[in-house]
Design a protein around this motif. Structure first.
Motif, PDB file in Angstrom:
ATOM      1  N   THR A 182      -7.990   7.366  -1.572  1.00  0.00           N
ATOM      2  CA  THR A 182      -6.536   6.717  -0.984  1.00  0.00           C
ATOM      3  C   THR A 182      -6.491   6.611   0.452  1.00  0.00           C
ATOM      4  OG1 THR A 182      -5.459   7.610  -2.997  1.00  0.00           O
ATOM      5  CG2 THR A 182      -4.071   6.780  -1.235  1.00  0.00           C
ATOM      6  N   PHE A 203       0.810  -1.335   0.180  1.00  0.00           N
ATOM      7  CA  PHE A 203       0.097   0.012   0.168  1.00  0.00           C
ATOM      8  C   PHE A 203       0.927   1.349  -0.171  1.00  0.00           C
ATOM      9  CE2 PHE A 203      -2.511   3.317   2.107  1.00  0.00           C
ATOM     10  CZ  PHE A 203      -3.531   3.228   1.326  1.00  0.00           C
ATOM     11  N   LEU A 256      -0.597  12.895   1.243  1.00  0.00           N
ATOM     12  CA  LEU A 256      -0.548  11.321   0.938  1.00  0.00           C
ATOM     13  C   LEU A 256       1.033  11.049   1.011  1.00  0.00           C
ATOM     14  CD1 LEU A 256      -3.047  10.693  -1.922  1.00  0.00           C
ATOM     15  CD2 LEU A 256      -3.244   9.990   0.258  1.00  0.00           C
ATOM     16  N   LEU A 284      -8.901  12.028  -5.410  1.00  0.00           N
ATOM     17  CA  LEU A 284      -8.054  10.950  -5.332  1.00  0.00           C
ATOM     18  C   LEU A 284      -7.282  10.916  -3.812  1.00  0.00           C
ATOM     19  CD1 LEU A 284      -6.566   8.813  -6.799  1.00  0.00           C
ATOM     20  CD2 LEU A 284      -4.833  10.597  -7.560  1.00  0.00           C
ATOM     21  N   ALA A 338      -8.797   4.061   1.800  1.00  0.00           N
ATOM     22  CA  ALA A 338      -8.248   2.878   1.704  1.00  0.00           C
ATOM     23  C   ALA A 338      -7.011   2.809   2.769  1.00  0.00           C
ATOM     24  CB  ALA A 338      -7.621   2.769   0.061  1.00  0.00           C
ATOM     25  N   GLY A 339      -6.380   3.594   3.014  1.00  0.00           N
ATOM     26  CA  GLY A 339      -5.160   3.627   3.907  1.00  0.00           C
ATOM     27  C   GLY A 339      -5.871   3.266   5.422  1.00  0.00           C
ATOM     28  N   ALA A 387       2.028   2.017  -3.323  1.00  0.00           N
ATOM     29  CA  ALA A 387       0.880   2.609  -4.286  1.00  0.00           C
ATOM     30  C   ALA A 387       0.510   3.958  -3.742  1.00  0.00           C
ATOM     31  CB  ALA A 387      -0.358   1.706  -4.229  1.00  0.00           C
ATOM     32  N   GLU A 388       0.683   4.290  -2.499  1.00  0.00           N
ATOM     33  CA  GLU A 388       0.405   5.860  -2.043  1.00  0.00           C
ATOM     34  C   GLU A 388       1.415   6.710  -2.659  1.00  0.00           C
ATOM     35  OE1 GLU A 388      -1.157   7.605   2.093  1.00  0.00           O
ATOM     36  OE2 GLU A 388       0.295   6.097   2.281  1.00  0.00           O
ATOM     37  N   LEU A 396       0.367   7.510  -6.109  1.00  0.00           N
ATOM     38  CA  LEU A 396      -1.105   8.290  -5.947  1.00  0.00           C
ATOM     39  C   LEU A 396      -0.708   9.650  -5.498  1.00  0.00           C
ATOM     40  CD1 LEU A 396      -3.477   5.569  -4.967  1.00  0.00           C
ATOM     41  CD2 LEU A 396      -3.369   6.417  -7.343  1.00  0.00           C
ATOM     42  N   GLY A 397       0.169   9.840  -4.618  1.00  0.00           N
ATOM     43  CA  GLY A 397       0.449  11.062  -3.911  1.00  0.00           C
ATOM     44  C   GLY A 397       1.438  11.908  -5.013  1.00  0.00           C
TER      45      GLY A 397
END
Length: 321
Positions: free
Chosen positions: A127, A31, A47, A123, A130-131, A34-35, A38-39
């Protein structure tokens, strides 16, 4: 007559389940990667700061896994304690990294408060939510392991605290979506900075106490010395040292003088029992000798080079007569 008593409970990580920790580590690292992506895509510093915080989560779990393996290695050669302080070295490195990240993120947060960039709120919100889910899952995985281990318990608390950072980021994302207030991202980052700085300072403080051979936090060594000197048959306790081998493993050594006519071994056992039951100190090394019948004075101590305060039994016979 001399006696040495030792309690050797070194199983800090005994019984901890490596599978649960490994599963939590894989989940967090996946994760976190992925973060970061996305950040960068969302232009969200919050993020990225959360990802940095998750890096410390991953480090704490990895440290627990490493400590489990190192703890299984018996002391050998010049490493008479084994590698038990590898945890403390890692804690100092982790604490320093947290502080450096906090300084950088704090600077970036202030800069973005002055000149806020465009942030994709949706976004960020998705995110962050999800975290929260990932951290709850990781917390559950760690709760399945044996939390009598200090390392596991520390990692568990670290991830639990990380939930607050994600909740703050989610709130920032929601604010941006509803109001377009881009500065909410920087404000949420500052909250994470405070959490990181607090954790970093705590790690440096606690690990520093261990390296400086300080007594465990909260332990009154003067009161401890008086209590030991007041045990039946004890004449004097000096060269009393209390330190921490590694997290959760206090140790004690002392030179104990026993009144003539009393059993040295019996006094040693009483002292060990007092330390174990009253102070949770099981790693002890006690040099126990009978006090001389000769009169002693402050100018003529039992040890020519004392390494600390002397604790005397107030009911002992006057040695100056």
């Amino acid at each position: 007559m001399a006696g040495v008593g030792a309690g050797h409970e070194h199983g800090v990580t005994a019984g901890a389940d490596r599978r649960w920790l490994t599963a939590a580590l894989v989940l967090i690292v996946a994760f976190m990667a992925a973060e970061v992506v996305l950040g960068v895509l969302a232009g969200s510093l919050a993020l990225l700061s959360d990802a940095a915080h998750m890096l410390t989560d991953a480090a704490s779990i990895a440290l627990a896994l490493i400590a489990m393996r190192l703890a299984a290695r018996p002391p050998r050669g010049g490493f008479t304690y084994g590698f038990r302080r590898a945890e403390i070295l890692s804690a100092q490195a982790n604490g320093l990294t947290l502080l450096l990240l906090a300084v950088w993120l704090g600077y970036e947060s202030v800069r973005r408060l002055v000149n806020p960039p465009e942030v994709t709120g949706g976004l960020v919100l998705g995110t962050a939510l999800a975290g929260v889910v990932v951290n709850i899952a990781a917390t559950w995985l760690l709760s399945r392991a044996n939390r009598t281990s200090l390392n596991v318990r520390g990692a568990y608390q670290h991830i639990l605290n990380d939930l607050f950072a994600f909740i703050g980021t989610a709130v920032a994302g929601l604010v941006i979506v509803l109001t377009g207030y881009a500065r909410a991202d920087a404000i949420a980052t500052l909250v994470v900075v405070v959490l990181m700085a607090r954790a970093g300072i705590g790690l440096l403080r606690d690990s520093g106490r261990v390296f400086l051979e300080a007594a465990p936090a909260g332990l009154d060594t003067t009161a401890l010395g008086h209590r030991l000197a007041g045990l039946d048959g004890v004449d004097e306790v000096h060269d009393l040292h209390v330190w921490t081998i590694t997290s959760g493993e206090p140790a004690l050594s002392a030179h104990v003088l026993v009144r003539p006519g009393h059993d040295c071994h019996g006094v040693r056992r009483d002292m060990e029992r007092t330390l174990r039951d009253g102070y949770h100190i099981e790693h002890t090394t006690l040099q126990v000798d009978h006090a001389d019948d000769l009169a002693r004075t402050e100018a003529e101590p039992y040890c020519e080079q004392s390494h600390g305060p002397v604790h005397r039994n107030v009911t002992a016979p006057d040695r100056t007569g």
